[in-house]
Design an enzyme around this catalytic site. Structure first.
Site, PDB file in Angstrom:
ATOM      1  CB  SER A   1      -0.952  -0.031   1.203  1.00 32.42           C
ATOM      2  OG  SER A   1      -1.865   1.029   1.169  1.00 32.42           O
TER       3      SER A   1
ATOM      4  CG  ASP B   1      -2.430   4.274  -1.412  1.00 33.02           C
ATOM      5  OD1 ASP B   1      -3.184   4.152  -2.386  1.00 33.02           O
ATOM      6  OD2 ASP B   1      -2.472   3.524  -0.417  1.00 33.02           O
TER       7      ASP B   1
ATOM      8  CG  ASP C   1      -2.921  -0.327  -2.395  1.00 29.50           C
ATOM      9  OD1 ASP C   1      -2.898   0.849  -1.965  1.00 29.50           O
ATOM     10  OD2 ASP C   1      -3.604  -1.222  -1.876  1.00 29.50           O
TER      11      ASP C   1
ATOM     12  CG  ASP D   1      -6.025   1.176  -0.744  1.00 26.73           C
ATOM     13  OD1 ASP D   1      -5.136   2.045  -0.636  1.00 26.73           O
ATOM     14  OD2 ASP D   1      -6.091   0.174   0.002  1.00 26.73           O
TER      15      ASP D   1
END
Length: 452
Positions: free
Chosen positions: A108, A247, A249, A251
């Site tokens: 992430s 960010d 990833d 999400d």
């Protein structure tokens, strides 16, 4: 006793250290494949389960992808590979392709040294606890590879990006577009580098993309939703109307207006909720977390929007949304869930919901937030040398009561243990910045001494 591997956001760690090693990840893939193969969903048609693997752009993703692929195939499970794709894209593609599960390789918002593995079920949500427990139990058994004729096969999906772009666009009203807007999008050199710009451009915006040159080592490095200064500078440099930062990833999201002012998850959720309330399309209320700013909660009260808090983490937000039958929730970090649009937090779709509010109401971010100032909030992480039950400590409870009496309903105090690190997090929030600094530092000092 089986060790608990699955945290609130999958399995995370520093690459090369337990549990993020190739051997462990291969065994994890095998264990997950064995559990999926034993399920009865496919018996009627005699088909094998198929699992989709996606990843972000960090260099270790290649290694971990191969390890998962090998473990799944050894268990007799077919595998589809999407390459770098946002986490919410995998959640969508599982449902679109009628697959049995999905796996995302990502840490992430962390830097490239870290990585992790997150599982999704066939409906695009986290795996049921029962299935996680079965996978954990299988980790204690050796790998027994299927005979050659029963091994899983691997195939790449060539149109994954295009499918997801169209899905994102479908969540924006057909009667509106983004023509006339110049938008800077910071993709954090992460999984959305080849996605986000196309979505906004195809909806009519004049798009400038930054953070779109991943090299495996620069994900989230001084860019993206966790480093807003880069986007603020870019919005001013390109004379843009606003900026969007994701960010690694994809999400999480934060936004910046043309004056360079930053808007976090709390503010963006408020804008979405206020607009839906005005349009009479808000289902129920809003779910926040223990970290949601008190100023936002107070504004929801003024608008007669029900508001509930839960523990930090998208898992808890999703569970409470489902329990209440509500659609909107999220965190100040920018992880926003719009249940009527997707099954998980999605930075691009959340940004589109904010843009819908701005275009439909013909307002700017600043106009939506006019007259609302977030309360000063400070968080100190106190390292603890060993497990520590702070809730029963006399000194901590005494200073907590003193702080709560001084805040007198005009602020909040939160002391909680980290779920992933040996830390006690101390957060104080108040209209008085002086009180915030005083009590945060004082309580953190007491916690440090008490835990020594």
């Amino acid at each position: 006793m089986t060790k608990k591997y699955f945290g609130t956001d999958g399995i995370r760690g520093r690459v090369g250290q337990f549990p993020i090693t190739p051997d462990f990840i291969m065994h994890l893939g095998y264990s997950a494949g064995k559990v999926l193969a034993a399920a009865d969903w496919h018996l009627m048609e005699g088909k094998r389960p198929t699992v989709l693997i996606g990843k972000d752009t960090r260099v270790s993703g290649y290694m971990l992808e191969s390890a998962l692929e090998a473990g799944l195939c050894a268990a007799g499970v077919d595998v589809l590979l999407s390459g770098p794709m946002p986490t919410p894209a995998i959640a969508y593609l599982i449902r679109a392709l009628r697959l049995q599960a999905g796996i995302v390789i990502s840490a992430s918002h962390n830097l490239f040294e870290d990585n992790g593995v997150k599982f999704f079920s066939a409906v695009g949500c986290k795996l049921p606890d029962e299935m996680e427990h079965k996978i954990e139990a299988e980790l204690n058994t050796p790998i027994v590879t299927k005979p050659s004729a029963q091994l899983g096969k691997v195939q790449r999906i060539d149109d994954a990006a295009g499918r997801y772009i169209e899905f994102c666009k479908s969540t924006f009203p057909y009667n509106l577009d983004l023509r006339g807007l110049r938008i800077v999008i910071d993709c954090a050199h992460g999984a959305a580098y080849h996605i986000a710009g196309h979505v906004m451009h195809e909806l009519g915006a004049d798009v400038v993309t930054i953070g779109v040159q991943p090299n495996g080592l620069n994900i989230n490095l001084e860019c993206g939703a966790t480093h807003g200064a880069t986007l603020q500078k870019a919005v001013k440099h390109y004379h843009a109307d606003l900026g969007i930062a994701l960010d690694g990833d994809g999400d999480r999201v934060m936004m910046v207006d043309k004056q360079g002012r930053s808007y976090n998850g709390d503010q963006l959720i408020y804008i979405i909720a206020k607009h839906r309330k005005q349009r009479k399309i808000l289902t129920g209320g809003v779910v926040g977390t223990l970290m949601t700013n008190l100023a936002i909660e107070n504004q929801f009260k003024k608008l007669h929007i029900p508001f509930l808090r839960t523990n930090v983490g998208d898992r808890y937000i999703l569970e409470l949304l489902q329990e209440q039958g509500w659609h909107l929730g999220g965190e100040n970090s920018g992880h926003i869930i719009c249940m009527d649009k997707h099954t998980t937090g999605d930075g691009i779709i959340s940004a589109l919901q904010v843009l819908y509010a701005l275009r439909d109401a013909d307002k700017t971010l600043a106009e939506f937030m006019r007259g609302i100032s977030l309360y000063p909030q400070r968080l100190i992480n106190v390292k603890i040398p060993k497990p520590f039950n702070f809730t029963s400590n006399k000194a901590i409870n005494t200073v907590r009561k003193e702080a709560e009496a001084d805040l007198n309903g005009n602020g909040r105090l939160l002391i909680r243990a980290s779920g992933t690190e040996p830390l006690i997090r101390v957060m104080v929030e108040s209209q008085s910045k002086q009180k915030v600094n005083y009590w945060t530092e004082r309580i953190a000092k007491v916690v440090q001494i008490a835990s020594a």
